[in-house]
Design a protein around this motif. Structure first.
Motif, PDB file in Angstrom:
ATOM      1  N   GLY A 127     -83.470  24.103 -21.321  1.00  0.00           N
ATOM      2  CA  GLY A 127     -83.619  24.617 -19.960  1.00  0.00           C
ATOM      3  C   GLY A 127     -84.031  26.081 -19.918  1.00  0.00           C
ATOM      4  O   GLY A 127     -84.668  26.533 -18.969  1.00  0.00           O
ATOM      5  N   GLN A 128     -83.656  26.850 -20.958  1.00  0.00           N
ATOM      6  CA  GLN A 128     -84.051  28.254 -21.018  1.00  0.00           C
ATOM      7  C   GLN A 128     -85.563  28.368 -21.184  1.00  0.00           C
ATOM      8  O   GLN A 128     -86.203  29.189 -20.528  1.00  0.00           O
ATOM      9  N   ALA A 131     -87.162  27.174 -17.805  1.00  0.00           N
ATOM     10  CA  ALA A 131     -87.072  28.158 -16.722  1.00  0.00           C
ATOM     11  C   ALA A 131     -88.083  29.272 -16.948  1.00  0.00           C
ATOM     12  O   ALA A 131     -88.802  29.680 -16.036  1.00  0.00           O
ATOM     13  N   ALA A 132     -88.141  29.768 -18.177  1.00  0.00           N
ATOM     14  CA  ALA A 132     -89.039  30.887 -18.464  1.00  0.00           C
ATOM     15  C   ALA A 132     -90.504  30.472 -18.313  1.00  0.00           C
ATOM     16  O   ALA A 132     -91.296  31.177 -17.683  1.00  0.00           O
ATOM     17  N   HIS A 145     -88.454  37.273 -25.386  1.00  0.00           N
ATOM     18  CA  HIS A 145     -87.605  37.868 -24.349  1.00  0.00           C
ATOM     19  C   HIS A 145     -86.407  37.005 -23.977  1.00  0.00           C
ATOM     20  O   HIS A 145     -85.393  37.516 -23.530  1.00  0.00           O
ATOM     21  N   VAL A 146     -86.542  35.700 -24.121  1.00  0.00           N
ATOM     22  CA  VAL A 146     -85.482  34.808 -23.639  1.00  0.00           C
ATOM     23  C   VAL A 146     -84.739  34.128 -24.789  1.00  0.00           C
ATOM     24  O   VAL A 146     -83.514  34.154 -24.840  1.00  0.00           O
ATOM     25  N   PRO A 149     -83.271  36.703 -28.211  1.00  0.00           N
ATOM     26  CA  PRO A 149     -82.046  37.486 -27.975  1.00  0.00           C
ATOM     27  C   PRO A 149     -80.789  36.607 -27.973  1.00  0.00           C
ATOM     28  O   PRO A 149     -79.741  37.028 -28.452  1.00  0.00           O
ATOM     29  N   GLN A 150     -80.917  35.392 -27.446  1.00  0.00           N
ATOM     30  CA  GLN A 150     -79.766  34.488 -27.454  1.00  0.00           C
ATOM     31  C   GLN A 150     -79.541  33.921 -28.845  1.00  0.00           C
ATOM     32  O   GLN A 150     -78.399  33.776 -29.295  1.00  0.00           O
ATOM     33  N   TRP A 225     -72.402  39.173 -24.913  1.00  0.00           N
ATOM     34  CA  TRP A 225     -72.529  39.537 -23.506  1.00  0.00           C
ATOM     35  C   TRP A 225     -71.305  38.988 -22.783  1.00  0.00           C
ATOM     36  O   TRP A 225     -70.590  38.133 -23.287  1.00  0.00           O
ATOM     37  N   LYS A 226     -71.101  39.505 -21.606  1.00  0.00           N
ATOM     38  CA  LYS A 226     -69.894  39.129 -20.874  1.00  0.00           C
ATOM     39  C   LYS A 226     -69.937  37.638 -20.528  1.00  0.00           C
ATOM     40  O   LYS A 226     -70.911  37.126 -20.016  1.00  0.00           O
ATOM     41  N   ARG A 227     -68.860  36.946 -20.853  1.00  0.00           N
ATOM     42  CA  ARG A 227     -68.803  35.512 -20.591  1.00  0.00           C
ATOM     43  C   ARG A 227     -67.859  35.232 -19.445  1.00  0.00           C
ATOM     44  O   ARG A 227     -66.922  35.930 -19.245  1.00  0.00           O
TER      45      ARG A 227
END
Ligand SMILES: Nc1ncnc2c1ncn2[C@@H]1O[C@H](COP(=O)(O)OP(=O)(O)OP(=O)(O)O)[C@@H](O)[C@H]1O
Ligand SMILES: [Mg+2]
Lengths: 227, 246
Positions: A127-128, A131-132, A145-146, A149-150, A225-227
């Motif tokens: 889905g990432q 979406a991108a 970019h998407v 990083p993940q 990152w904040k979860r």
């Protein structure tokens, strides 16, 4: 004090020997650091590059990548070092022990890190990508970019462990006359007829690699990152 | 009725041996809201995803605002910025703030400067009622807020048409309203929309046309009243009867 205790101290902590060979060990630390940094930088860069190339999904290219990666994961690093150091001169390429060790460990780290980077890339949800791409980002933009990083965040713990394990393999350079920590310690042992320099060597490895482990943990936290 | 924005004709889609779309024609006019319903597996999502070529149709033609989406010479990335898409599972980028999510394509595809993109991004977030959440990460937002960020991400690019694939299906019931509210506001502003959803109340209130799909074909279409009150086809009647019993 029992006599065996004295012998233990003399074997591993002979003060005179320790003092005499400390400068050599410190020189060795310099070489180990240099070698380790080169291995980490080139090995991880090559591994990431291969994983990125693999994500473009070109069948022939990917089969080649998988083959190369599997070969370097299967071979013991020492075998690769010996192959390069003693084998390449037959092709009129004469790498030094330092270069042989660097190349070997970098290839091994490349192979293992490619697998880790690749599994990170594939673990990012479809889905990432969708979406991108639906907003008009190209494949490469989405990747950089998407997805990466993940993916990188997921890969940091296994990557840190693997990198430390392979970097410690710099000690194998002592086999091909690299004057890194273990190489210095070994020649000090044969010159002094006393194993105490090995204690220094071991201490040097701990001092060197403990901060790396701590740094790995810090990077891991920073990437969360904040979860 | 306005001019056609989306013209899909004769769309077939195979997944291996599976024939999922069997010749679908769909025309969506400017400012129109087309609502797509149908049983699970009937091909609604696949149809929507063919429109912006997330899925490659096996055959047929798709023209969006005069641009042939299936022509190899078409710059598909640019064409996609004209077609907004909202997914059931939001698909926000978890490593970016809400604002980062909205500005990424504005900067990378739209070529806007950071300042321009952020101004547009803040405006889009304000439009979905999340002006004060710009610097929150997706994990710090409720499902309804996340879906509204996803809508902001799409509308910031000023698309000609918005595609929604079950935008409220993953939401807790109490959060559905906020998303439908944004969609209604979009509709009132004149956005052309194709919505796949089970929110029949929204369809009755906002749809110009309801399309019923089954087994990869459009079986019947008409006004919400026609489809919901007086369906003509047996399969439509069965489906409507089923959902109304719930
Ligand atoms: N990538 C794919 N590969 C193989 N089969 C697929 C793929 N995507 C969808 N399908 C199949 O195509 C058919 C139509 O799927 P689609 O998702 O379009 O249905 P839908 O009408 O959206 O259903 P739902 O209401 O459950 O979302 C299903 O049988 C599905 O299993
Ligand atoms: Mg679906």
């Amino acid at each position: 004090m029992t006599p065996s205790w004295d012998r233990f101290l003399d074997t591993f902590f002979n003060a005179k020997v320790l003092a005499k060979y400390l400068p050599d060990i410190i020189d060795g630390v310099g070489v180990t650091i240099e070698l380790a940094l080169l291995v980490v930088a080139s090995g991880l860069a090559a591994g990431l590059a291969l994983a990125v190339i693999r994500s473009f999904g070109l069948r022939a290219v990917n089969l080649l990548i998988i083959f190369v990666v599997d070969v370097f994961r299967a071979l013991p690093p020492l075998v690769i070092i010996v192959l390069i150091y003693f084998g390449l001169p037959n092709l009129d390429i004469v790498p030094s022990g330092f270069v042989s060790t660097w190349m070997s460990l970098a290839l091994v780290l490349m192979a293992f890190s490619e697998e880790i980077f690749w599994s990170g890339i594939t673990s990012v949800a479809r889905g990432q990508w969708e979406a991108a791409r639906s907003t008009g980002l190209s494949f490469a933009q989405t990747l950089f970019h998407v997805v990466l990083p993940q993916a990188l965040r997921i890969t940091i713990p296994p990557l840190t462990n693997r990198t430390i394990a392979i970097t410690k393999g710099t000690a194998l350079g002592s086999v091909v006359a690299v004057t890194e920590i273990l190489g210095q310690a070994s020649s000090a042992v044969s010159n002094s007829y006393n194993p105490s320099p090995l204690t220094l060597g071991a201490a040097a490895y701990v001092i060197l690699f403990l901060p790396v482990v701590v740094l790995g943990r810090w990077v891991e936290r920073k990437y969360a990152w904040k979860r | 009725m306005g001019k056609p924005v989306v013209a899909a004709t004769g769309i077939h889609k195979h997944f291996g041996a599976l024939h999922v779309l069997k010749g679908v024609d769909l025309l969506v006019h400017e400012r129109e809201l087309v609502f797509v319903i149908g049983p699970s597996g009937s091909g609604k999502s696949t149809l929507l995803r063919c429109l912006n070529r997330l899925e490659e149709p096996s055959s047929g033609s798709i023209v969006v605002d005069g641009i042939d989406m299936l022509d190899r010479r078409t710059d598909i990335n640019h064409a996609r910025t004209r077609i907004g898409m909202v997914f059931q599972s939001f698909n926000l980028y978890p490593h970016m703030t809400a604002l980062g999510n909205v500005t990424l394509a504005l900067r990378r595809v739209g070529g806007k400067s950071k300042a321009e993109a952020e101004a547009l991004g803040h405006a889009a977030l304000a439009r979905v009622g999340l002006a004060d959440r710009a610097l929150h990460h997706p994990a710090q937002l409720s499902g309804g807020q996340q879906q509204r960020v996803a809508i902001a991400r799409a509308i910031a690019l000023e698309p000609l048409v918005m595609l929604f694939d079950e935008p409220t299906s993953a939401l807790d019931p109490e959060l559905v309203g906020s998303v439908l509210g944004v969609m209604r506001e979009l509709r009132e502003s004149g956005m052309t929309m194709v919505v796949v959803s089970h929110e029949m109340g929204f369809a009755r209130a906002a749809a110009d046309r309801v399309v019923f799909m089954d087994h990869g074909l459009i079986v019947e279409q008409g006004t919400p009243a026609a489809i919901f009150e007086t369906p003509q086809e047996a399969r439509t009647q069965a489906f409507i009867g089923q959902i109304q019993r719930h």
